[in-house]
Design an enzyme around this catalytic site. Structure first.
Site, PDB file in Angstrom:
ATOM      1  N   LYS A  68       0.848  -1.203   0.000  1.00  0.00           N
ATOM      2  CA  LYS A  68       0.000   0.000   0.000  1.00  0.00           C
ATOM      3  C   LYS A  68       0.878   1.246   0.000  1.00  0.00           C
ATOM      4  O   LYS A  68       1.938   1.273   0.645  1.00  0.00           O
ATOM      5  CB  LYS A  68      -0.889  -0.033   1.247  1.00  0.00           C
ATOM      6  CG  LYS A  68      -1.966   1.043   1.299  1.00  0.00           C
ATOM      7  CD  LYS A  68      -2.857   0.841   2.529  1.00  0.00           C
ATOM      8  CE  LYS A  68      -3.934   1.892   2.658  1.00  0.00           C
ATOM      9  NZ  LYS A  68      -4.770   1.701   3.871  1.00  0.00           N
ATOM     10  N   SER A 143      -9.692   1.868   3.116  1.00  0.00           N
ATOM     11  CA  SER A 143      -8.835   2.573   2.187  1.00  0.00           C
ATOM     12  C   SER A 143      -7.842   1.702   1.416  1.00  0.00           C
ATOM     13  O   SER A 143      -7.281   2.165   0.428  1.00  0.00           O
ATOM     14  CB  SER A 143      -8.058   3.660   2.938  1.00  0.00           C
ATOM     15  OG  SER A 143      -7.176   3.081   3.879  1.00  0.00           O
ATOM     16  N   SER A 167      -9.661  -0.554   7.207  1.00  0.00           N
ATOM     17  CA  SER A 167      -9.132  -0.425   5.844  1.00  0.00           C
ATOM     18  C   SER A 167      -8.494  -1.668   5.257  1.00  0.00           C
ATOM     19  O   SER A 167      -8.219  -1.694   4.059  1.00  0.00           O
ATOM     20  CB  SER A 167      -8.131   0.717   5.777  1.00  0.00           C
ATOM     21  OG  SER A 167      -8.832   1.916   5.644  1.00  0.00           O
TER      22      SER A 167
HETATM   23  N1  GLN Z   1     -12.994   4.133   6.682  1.00  0.00           N
HETATM   24  C1  GLN Z   1     -12.290   4.501   7.867  1.00  0.00           C
HETATM   25  C2  GLN Z   1     -11.845   5.940   7.773  1.00  0.00           C
HETATM   26  O1  GLN Z   1     -12.139   6.529   6.801  1.00  0.00           O
HETATM   27  C3  GLN Z   1     -11.117   3.602   8.083  1.00  0.00           C
HETATM   28  C4  GLN Z   1      -9.927   3.968   7.303  1.00  0.00           C
HETATM   29  C5  GLN Z   1      -8.728   3.147   7.644  1.00  0.00           C
HETATM   30  O2  GLN Z   1      -8.820   2.110   8.294  1.00  0.00           O
HETATM   31  N2  GLN Z   1      -7.579   3.658   7.261  1.00  0.00           N
HETATM   32  O3  GLN Z   1     -11.239   6.490   8.630  1.00  0.00           O
END
Ligand code: GLN
Length: 474
Positions: A68, A143, A167
């Site tokens: 990532k 994400s 994410s």
């Molecule tokens: N969807 C969550 C957020 O927007 C989790 C994102 C993540 O785990 N990086 O913060």
């Protein structure tokens, strides 16, 4: 092939690592124009890595891994999918990256994501949105959407993602692959560009649980560079996969099967419970009475920490810098206004607000108190069970373009994942079925802190008995 199967074939000399790597790049060339899972490829470095060899005998030696784009890779663009880091070439490897390299795993390239890992759809990337390989009109989740989409499309054998509030698990669920968020402190965060430091954790996204466990064996462990990494002995996670779960108590929380959860999702996850029961586990009802507080608590703590972490991006030290400015204040304002996308700016504003002297007690401090309640609530549930089973997300993958104009709705869809980060627990998402549109459904298994091996083993037992994780690549 799974990562473990490929690793075996390489060690038996049935496949050359160069061939495996070439095949991954071939698949990227064929598919990534439509999926957009990668931000950059690091073919030269990967080939050089293979020539250098290393880690004789390791299970995953020679197996390509994709990373990532918020995890630092020495000499390779690490943009966080943001304009503000669109020219950032790290001078060091994140510890997790150093570890996969020394295990002999070449790094294919850097995966697309929501900007600064803030989002649930992988649509906020400066490099364009990622598409779900199961249906290109839908989001892959986020994400770590690039990671999940790449594995699902056969553009990656396995990947490293990050999980602050879901994410890793949620995109794994939307794309029909397996994702694991380890106990907080089990994998070093050194070199992971911080979103919310008390919640962030690096973990694997792969085709199945066995691969996730094998990758955990490579990346877990204490790191002097990360003061939150735990100094403990880790078991062999791969070696703990017995598939034997007789007598395990699986908690079914009614709060996770109520209103707002798609019927198809409910049915598939409950069927997963039945399968586990058939394997000798016992299903027990548990309560998670804090569920209605988890989303607000998470979004206060995560944005507060983000507003602090992202203050370092000021156009002075590194990254994008705005031009034609008259003063230092202008430089900050213009750099941050042009460099950060809308969602990131929204979160910096929200986080700054909840930390401001006038509102600190009303929001941030209250959220910290609720975080304590959530930890205690989980402890209560784990007195009655060994792992909790619930949906990873209330729905399957939404259509592209449907989520960003209703942020509240998007934040609410994180309801089943964020509490796991607030409490620092291990969480696994495994494919467990399809909805009426043929889209993958994910079941989440949550364990008490430190019970990573147990959670992985339950997921593994499920995958030995079912074939939802075995998918044809398109
Ligand atoms: N969807 C969550 C957020 O927007 C989790 C994102 C993540 O785990 N990086 O913060």
């Amino acid at each position: 092939m799974t990562a473990v199967e490929l690793g075996r074939a390489i060690s038996r000399k049935e496949i050359k690592p160069e061939e495996a790597l070439g095949a991954v790049y071939g698949s990227i060339a064929e598919k990534d124009k439509s999926v957009n899972a990668y931000i950059s490829l690091s073919r030269e470095q990967a080939e050089a890595q293979l020539r250098a060899g290393g880690a004789e005998g390791g299970l995953l030696r020679g197996v390509p891994v994709s990373v990532k784009d918020n995890i630092c890779t020495k000499g390779v663009l690490t943009s966080c999918a943001s304009r503000i880091l669109s020219n950032y070439i790290p001078v060091y490897d994140a510890t997790a990256v150093a570890k996969v390299k020394s295990a002999g795993m070449p790094i294919v390239g850097k995966l697309n994501m929501d900007e600064f890992a803030m989002g649930s759809t992988s649509e906020t990337s400066y490099y364009g949105s990622v598409k779900n390989p199961n249906d290109l009109t839908r989001v892959p989740g986020g994400s770590s959407g690039g990671a999940a989409a790449a594995v699902a499309a056969g553009e990656a054998i396995c990947a490293l993602g990050s999980d602050t509030g879901g994410s890793i698990r949620q995109p794994a669920s939307y794309c029909g692959v397996t994702g694991f968020k380890p106990t907080y402190g089990y994998v070093s965060r050194y070199g992971l560009i911080a979103y919310a430091s008390s919640l962030d954790q690096i973990g694997p996204i792969a085709k199945d649980v066995a691969d996730c466990a094998a990758i955990m064996d490579v990346i877990s462990g204490h790191d002097a560079h990360d003061s939150t990494s735990l100094n403990i002995e880790h078991p062999s996670y791969y070696g703990s996969l017995t598939g034997e779960i007789r007598g395990k108590r699986i908690g079914i929380p009614e709060e996770c099967f109520g209103e707002g959860v798609d019927e198809d999702v409910k049915a598939a996850v409950l069927a997963c419970g039945k399968t586990l029961e058939g394997l000798g586990a016992e299903l027990v009802p548990v309560r998670l009475p804090f569920m209605k507080y988890v989303v607000p608590t998470y979004y206060i703590i995560a944005t507060a920490e983000a507003s602090s972490n992202l203050s370092r991006f000021d156009g002075v030290k590194y990254g994008f810098r705005a031009e034609n400015v008259d003063s230092i204040d202008d430089l900050y304002i213009e750099t941050r206004s042009q460099g950060f996308g809308k969602e990131v700016q929204r979160r910096i504003l929200l986080g700054t607000f909840v930390l401001s002297s006038g509102y600190y007690n009303a929001y941030y401090k209250k959220a910290l108190l609720l975080k304590r309640k959530i930890i205690e609530g989980f402890a209560g549930a784990f007195a009655a069970c060994d792992a909790i089973l619930c949906p990873t997300a209330p729905t399957t993958a939404p259509k592209l373009g449907e989520s960003l104009n209703d942020s509240m709705k998007m934040y609410l869809s994180d309801i089943f994942t964020v509490s796991v980060n607030l409490a620092g627990l291990p969480g696994l998402s495994v494919p467990c079925g399809k909805d009426g549109n043929g889209l993958p459904v994910g079941a989440q298994l949550i364990g008490a802190a430190g019970h990573d091996a147990d959670v992985l083993n339950i997921g593994h037992a499920f995958q030995l008995a079912t074939s939802f994780h075995k998918r044809k690549t398109r």
